[in-house]
Design a protein around this motif. Structure first.
Motif, short mmCIF file in Angstrom:
data_model
loop_
_atom_site.label_atom_id
_atom_site.label_comp_id
_atom_site.label_asym_id
_atom_site.label_seq_id
_atom_site.Cartn_x
_atom_site.Cartn_y
_atom_site.Cartn_z
N ILE A 205 -45.32 50.52 47.44
CA ILE A 205 -44.10 51.34 47.57
C ILE A 205 -44.46 52.78 47.91
CG2 ILE A 205 -42.17 52.33 46.28
CD1 ILE A 205 -41.86 49.66 44.89
N ILE A 214 -39.31 54.05 53.38
CA ILE A 214 -38.27 54.01 52.34
C ILE A 214 -38.22 55.36 51.67
CG2 ILE A 214 -38.45 51.51 51.91
CD1 ILE A 214 -40.21 52.11 49.52
N GLU A 218 -37.01 55.26 45.77
CA GLU A 218 -37.44 53.90 45.44
C GLU A 218 -38.70 53.91 44.58
OE1 GLU A 218 -35.73 51.39 45.91
OE2 GLU A 218 -34.37 51.80 47.56
N ASP A 221 -37.69 54.83 41.13
CA ASP A 221 -37.03 53.69 40.46
C ASP A 221 -38.07 52.68 39.97
OD1 ASP A 221 -34.88 52.18 39.52
OD2 ASP A 221 -34.87 50.96 41.34
N ASN A 222 -39.12 52.48 40.76
CA ASN A 222 -40.16 51.53 40.32
C ASN A 222 -40.92 52.06 39.10
OD1 ASN A 222 -41.49 48.93 41.08
ND2 ASN A 222 -43.30 50.23 41.06
N PHE A 422 -35.76 42.85 50.83
CA PHE A 422 -36.35 44.17 50.62
C PHE A 422 -37.46 44.44 51.64
CE2 PHE A 422 -39.57 46.87 48.48
CZ PHE A 422 -38.81 48.02 48.30
N THR A 428 -32.57 47.10 48.31
CA THR A 428 -33.24 48.20 47.61
C THR A 428 -34.06 47.64 46.45
OG1 THR A 428 -31.42 48.58 46.07
CG2 THR A 428 -31.34 49.76 48.19
N LEU A 429 -34.93 48.50 45.96
CA LEU A 429 -35.76 48.09 44.83
C LEU A 429 -34.92 47.83 43.58
CD1 LEU A 429 -38.68 47.56 44.04
CD2 LEU A 429 -38.89 49.95 43.37
N LEU A 430 -33.81 48.50 43.47
CA LEU A 430 -32.93 48.29 42.33
C LEU A 430 -32.51 46.83 42.23
CD1 LEU A 430 -31.13 49.23 39.99
CD2 LEU A 430 -29.37 49.79 41.69
#
Length: 475
Positions: A205, A214, A218, A221-222, A422, A428-430
């Protein structure tokens, strides 16, 4: 079922998976091992074992009521007008034959006696006697000795059923604690797997963020997902440690000390749910009523009390004892008046006029018999209700297992699809995190349903009065 196994194995960290599974399988702690240790060394079960020893001692004490009794009386008159010596040795042997008591003895009376005590005088060698006492009414059919013996014999059987009841309960609790431990291990596996995915994805990521593929959001969030999943690992580790501590109460070493199982001893998965076999409801009802030690114990306790009732009813009768005694002086001249052969017949009668003692005790015993019969009736009703309830529980958990299987399959497909989207930049990573968490939760629900199935099966065996596992489900 094979697909499910692969799905569960997919939740394990992929690095070194084959070696870890093989190592765990070879060293996994089985339910059979834990049950064996608990049955040998658990203090609660050993305490119930001592109750059997107590009952054995009470039986020996009751048998002592029929011990041969040796008596000795000796008297010497050393001053006064008449100087004499009296010795008397006797043996009494009570029996269970109509309450009959046999007796015999030897007495010796030498010296000077007044005329009114001439019967006390014997030859120099003494007088031998033998006799029997037979109850004709009270104490004929039953007496305190025989009642105590019968009650002690029943007490041994009662102690055996109390031990069986303790064994069944210890087996059930041990099985519960074992499956709780296995379930906690599955929770930790899932939590670690989810954390590993997030950590392994983090580098990729960051590279995509650096390349502008991205947004940086993101990556942040990870990082949040990693922190959250670490917290899940900590919670799962604590639950596993707690379960291991609870299991250690039952799994004991050669010195009977609690042994804490290690993570390496965890089974990699639950046994096949299809390995559980049950009988029909009607057969289970019949089996449980025949095998459950609680009902047997109450039945024997009622018999003990019935014995007491019969005794007290017998004690209200008049005491009429018939006695035969034969005596013969040893030695001496046949013309000597001292040398004589004697035969006595006796009839002894005693009647308590109010009879309040026996009447009151009989009333108490009668009420206790009735109470124990009602208790047994209620126990049988409870057993029938427990059988129906455990069948209901098994049916419900099997339905849960089917639904959780379907949910796990759906979560697996959704996770794969979301990851593909993805990678293509369409998600999205969410949403990927949500799909991964959903799959982990589905795997946990499947594990919880499986653990509930095996716990319900432990209840099933306990309710049917099965003292030991039919087979080792942990293999």
């Amino acid at each position: 079922m094979i697909k499910l196994i692969f799905l569960m194995l997919a939740l394990l960290p992929p690095i070194g998976l084959a070696a870890e599974v093989a190592s765990r399988k070879s060293s996994a702690l089985t339910l059979e091992e834990v049950l064996s240790a608990a049955q040998k060394a658990f203090p609660g079960l050993l305490s119930a074992e001592q109750r059997k020893q107590v009952a054995a001692g009470e039986l020996t004490a009751a048998e002592g009521g029929f011990d041969t009794l040796l008596k000795s009386q000796n008297r010497w008159s050393i001053t006064g007008l008449y100087e004499n010596e009296n010795n008397d040795v006797s043996l009494e042997q009570p029996t269970a034959l109509w309450g009959t008591t046999f007796f015999g003895g030897w007495r010796r009376g030498v010296g000077d006696y007044p005329v009114y005590e001439g019967k006390s005088q014997t030859t120099v060698s003494g007088e031998a006697r033998i006799g029997v006492n037979v109850p004709l009414w009270r104490n004929r059919d039953i007496d305190r000795r025989r009642a105590n013996l019968k009650q002690a014999e029943l007490g041994q059987l009662i102690a055996g059923h109390e031990y069986d009841q303790a064994l069944i309960e210890i087996t059930r609790l041990t099985t519960y604690r074992y499956w709780d431990w296995v379930l906690a291990g599955q929770r930790l596996v899932v939590a670690k797997h989810l954390l590993t995915i997030a950590e392994q994805r983090d580098k990729g990521i960051r590279e995509r963020v650096a390349a502008g593929d991205i947004p940086e959001f993101e990556a942040l969030d990870n990082q949040r997902a990693i922190i959250e999943r670490r917290e899940r690992v900590v919670a799962a580790q604590r639950l596993l440690e707690q379960s291991a501590i609870q299991l250690s109460l039952y799994w004991r070493d050669a010195n009977d000390q609690p042994t804490l199982p290690t993570d390496e001893q965890l089974p990699t998965q639950f046994p096949d749910p299809d390995s559980i076999k049950t009988v029909s409801l009607d057969e289970a009802l019949q089996t449980s009523l025949m095998q459950r030690p609680e009902s047997k114990r109450l039945e024997l306790q009622a018999k003990q009390t019935q014995t007491e009732l019969e005794l007290q009813q017998n004690q209200r009768a008049p005491g009429i004892d018939f006695t035969v005694t034969a005596a013969n002086d040893i030695g001496g001249d046949s013309r000597d008046k001292i040398n004589r052969n004697e035969l006595y017949l006796g009839l002894n009668i005693d009647i308590p006029l109010q009879q309040r003692t026996a009447t009151g005790r009989a009333q108490v015993a009668s009420a206790n018999v009735h109470r124990l019969n009602l208790d047994r009736r209620l126990q049988d009703d409870r057993i029938a209700a427990e059988v129906k309830d455990v069948f209901s529980a098994l049916s419900a958990v099997k339905k849960r297992l089917t639904l959780s299987t379907q949910q796990l399959n759906a979560a697996e497909q959704l996770e794969d699809g979301e990851k593909t989207r993805f990678e293509l930049g369409e998600s999205t990573l969410l949403f990927v995190n949500l799909r991964e968490i959903a799959k982990g939760d589905a795997a946990l629900q499947y594990a919880e349903a499986t653990a509930s199935l095996f716990r319900s099966y432990a209840d099933y065996q306990a309710i049917l009065g099965i003292k030991e596992q039919i087979n080792d489900l942990s293999n």
